[in-house]
Motif scaffolding. Sequence first.
Motif, short mmCIF file in Angstrom:
data_model
loop_
_atom_site.label_atom_id
_atom_site.label_comp_id
_atom_site.label_asym_id
_atom_site.label_seq_id
_atom_site.Cartn_x
_atom_site.Cartn_y
_atom_site.Cartn_z
N LYS A 91 0.54 -1.21 -0.14
CA LYS A 91 0.10 -0.10 0.04
C LYS A 91 0.99 1.21 -0.04
N ALA A 92 1.90 1.18 0.69
CA ALA A 92 2.92 2.40 0.79
C ALA A 92 3.51 2.78 -0.52
N TYR A 93 4.03 1.70 -1.23
CA TYR A 93 4.43 1.84 -2.69
C TYR A 93 3.54 2.52 -3.66
N GLN A 94 2.20 1.97 -3.51
CA GLN A 94 1.16 2.38 -4.41
C GLN A 94 0.79 3.84 -4.19
N ILE A 95 0.81 4.35 -2.92
CA ILE A 95 0.61 5.68 -2.36
C ILE A 95 1.62 6.64 -3.14
N LEU A 96 3.13 5.98 -3.00
CA LEU A 96 4.34 6.93 -3.20
C LEU A 96 4.02 6.97 -4.83
N LYS A 97 3.80 5.93 -5.59
CA LYS A 97 3.60 5.99 -7.05
C LYS A 97 2.42 7.14 -7.42
N ILE A 98 1.62 7.12 -6.90
CA ILE A 98 0.35 8.00 -7.19
C ILE A 98 0.84 9.63 -6.68
N VAL A 99 1.51 9.69 -5.64
CA VAL A 99 2.08 10.86 -5.25
C VAL A 99 2.99 11.48 -6.19
N GLU A 100 4.12 10.56 -6.72
CA GLU A 100 4.85 10.80 -7.61
C GLU A 100 4.25 11.22 -8.89
N GLU A 101 3.43 10.59 -9.29
CA GLU A 101 2.65 10.96 -10.70
C GLU A 101 1.88 12.22 -10.78
N GLU A 102 1.22 12.54 -9.56
CA GLU A 102 0.36 13.55 -9.39
C GLU A 102 1.07 14.91 -9.15
N ALA A 103 1.93 14.62 -8.16
CA ALA A 103 2.85 15.92 -8.11
C ALA A 103 3.86 16.15 -9.16
N GLY A 104 4.28 15.22 -9.87
CA GLY A 104 5.08 15.58 -10.74
C GLY A 104 4.56 16.44 -12.08
N LYS A 105 3.18 16.37 -12.22
CA LYS A 105 2.52 17.10 -13.08
C LYS A 105 2.87 18.89 -12.86
N VAL A 106 2.93 18.82 -11.68
CA VAL A 106 3.25 20.43 -11.33
C VAL A 106 4.71 20.53 -11.15
N LEU A 107 5.42 19.57 -10.57
CA LEU A 107 6.65 20.05 -9.98
C LEU A 107 7.76 19.58 -10.83
N ASN A 108 7.57 18.41 -11.74
CA ASN A 108 8.65 18.32 -12.76
C ASN A 108 9.09 19.28 -13.64
N PRO A 109 8.22 20.17 -14.19
CA PRO A 109 8.43 21.36 -15.02
C PRO A 109 9.40 22.42 -14.37
N ARG A 110 9.27 22.25 -12.85
CA ARG A 110 10.06 23.10 -12.15
C ARG A 110 11.50 22.38 -11.68
N GLY A 111 11.66 21.34 -12.21
CA GLY A 111 13.05 20.62 -11.92
C GLY A 111 13.07 19.89 -10.50
N ILE A 112 11.72 19.53 -9.99
CA ILE A 112 11.63 19.10 -8.73
C ILE A 112 11.16 17.61 -8.93
N TYR A 113 11.85 16.64 -8.49
CA TYR A 113 11.80 15.17 -8.65
C TYR A 113 11.94 14.38 -7.40
N PRO A 114 11.53 13.25 -7.23
CA PRO A 114 11.48 12.47 -6.04
C PRO A 114 13.19 12.43 -5.82
N ASN A 115 13.69 12.43 -4.41
CA ASN A 115 15.00 12.29 -3.96
C ASN A 115 15.39 11.16 -3.36
N VAL A 116 16.29 10.74 -2.69
CA VAL A 116 16.62 9.59 -2.19
C VAL A 116 15.75 8.95 -0.94
N ASP A 117 15.16 10.10 -0.34
CA ASP A 117 14.38 9.90 0.83
C ASP A 117 12.83 9.24 0.37
N PHE A 118 12.40 9.58 -0.90
CA PHE A 118 11.09 9.14 -1.46
C PHE A 118 10.83 7.74 -1.00
N TYR A 119 11.87 6.91 -1.48
CA TYR A 119 11.34 5.51 -1.46
C TYR A 119 12.11 4.69 -0.57
#
Length: 376
Positions: A286-314
């Motif tokens: 469940k935790a992995y599923q949550i993180l993948k959704i967070v990464e995808e949804e947040a990435g829509k806004v944050l990736n264009p700004r150069g903001i991606y998951p870091n080492v702490d995310f997973y």
Amino acid sequence: MEVARGLEGVLFTESRMCFIDGEKGRLYYFGYPIQELAEKSSFEEVTFLLLHGRLPKKEELEAFTRRLAQRRALPEPLLDSLRRYPREAHPMSILRTAVSELGLLDPTEGEITQEALYEKGLDLVARFATIVAANKRFREGKEPIPPREDLSHAANFLYMANGTEPSPEQARLMDAALILHAEHGFNASTFTAIAAFSTETDLYSAITAAVASLKGPRHGGANEAVMKMIQEIGSPERAREWVQKKLAQKERIMGMGHRVYKAFDPRAGVLERLARLVAEKHGHSKAYQILKIVEEEAGKVLNPRGIYPNVDFYSGVVYSDLGFGLEFFTPIFAVARISGWVGHILEYKALDNRLLRPDARYIGELDRPYIPLEAR
């Protein structure tokens, strides 16, 4: 002179240990790509690399691995102290205090020749895992488990922490996680270690300062915050709405973004694959599923700004699967990073160990009249 807030962009020394290309998401230890080391190497081999500046030959690695294994046991006075430390204290506070006590118990504490630093550094690399594992056992109301010399560093750490010998898969997961966290240039804790050691203090004091720096939630403690985020979200079904609300309120998404990386953190890429293995092993975590959704949804806004998951995310998903509560995530970080701290101190000592003395632009008043106390 221009003020460099947070010392960003300031060069104070030279180093061969670590190269970070934040724009392209690349990380190297002594020129070796981190992905290749995480896949093919071991923590012992990477530690040798960080302390010697080269990969070992087979017989060298075997001898080095034996030397580390023989240094794992803790002095009895330190074990007695660990028994008395408050069980509710943060494990990083206990690690910080234990490292300081190791210095008290070393009659040669003040020796800082290159040879003495190397030997003391090996002791610390070997014993950090034992301290953290013993603290976990005491916290659970159990006695610590003595280290075994026939297990790898990662496997022995899990054995001491959990009381059972890990599977090859579990040992490999921990080995890769330790490699990924072993070194990362002049981050806050490494810089703290160098700043302290530049005064020619002893190694234990410098490493104690580094542990204190790593404890902060804006550094090593960030992986705890990611797991707290997962707990707050609660279920994959709530993840998208949660992210949208946080972004609308201009709040941070923990585990996303890095001071250096403007592309996907290469360590996060390796840990994502490890987390996926954990999820598959348990039938979709469940935790992995949550993180993948967070990464995808947040990435829509944050990736264009150069903001991606870091080492702490997973990393927390992996540590949780290996039997650790979130309060031990940062201590595991320290079990890995001690090899990088020691390597940098050895390198800086060999270079010139120039005393670090930054300055600040004064923006206060001058020549203020002193008013007697009774007239204020």
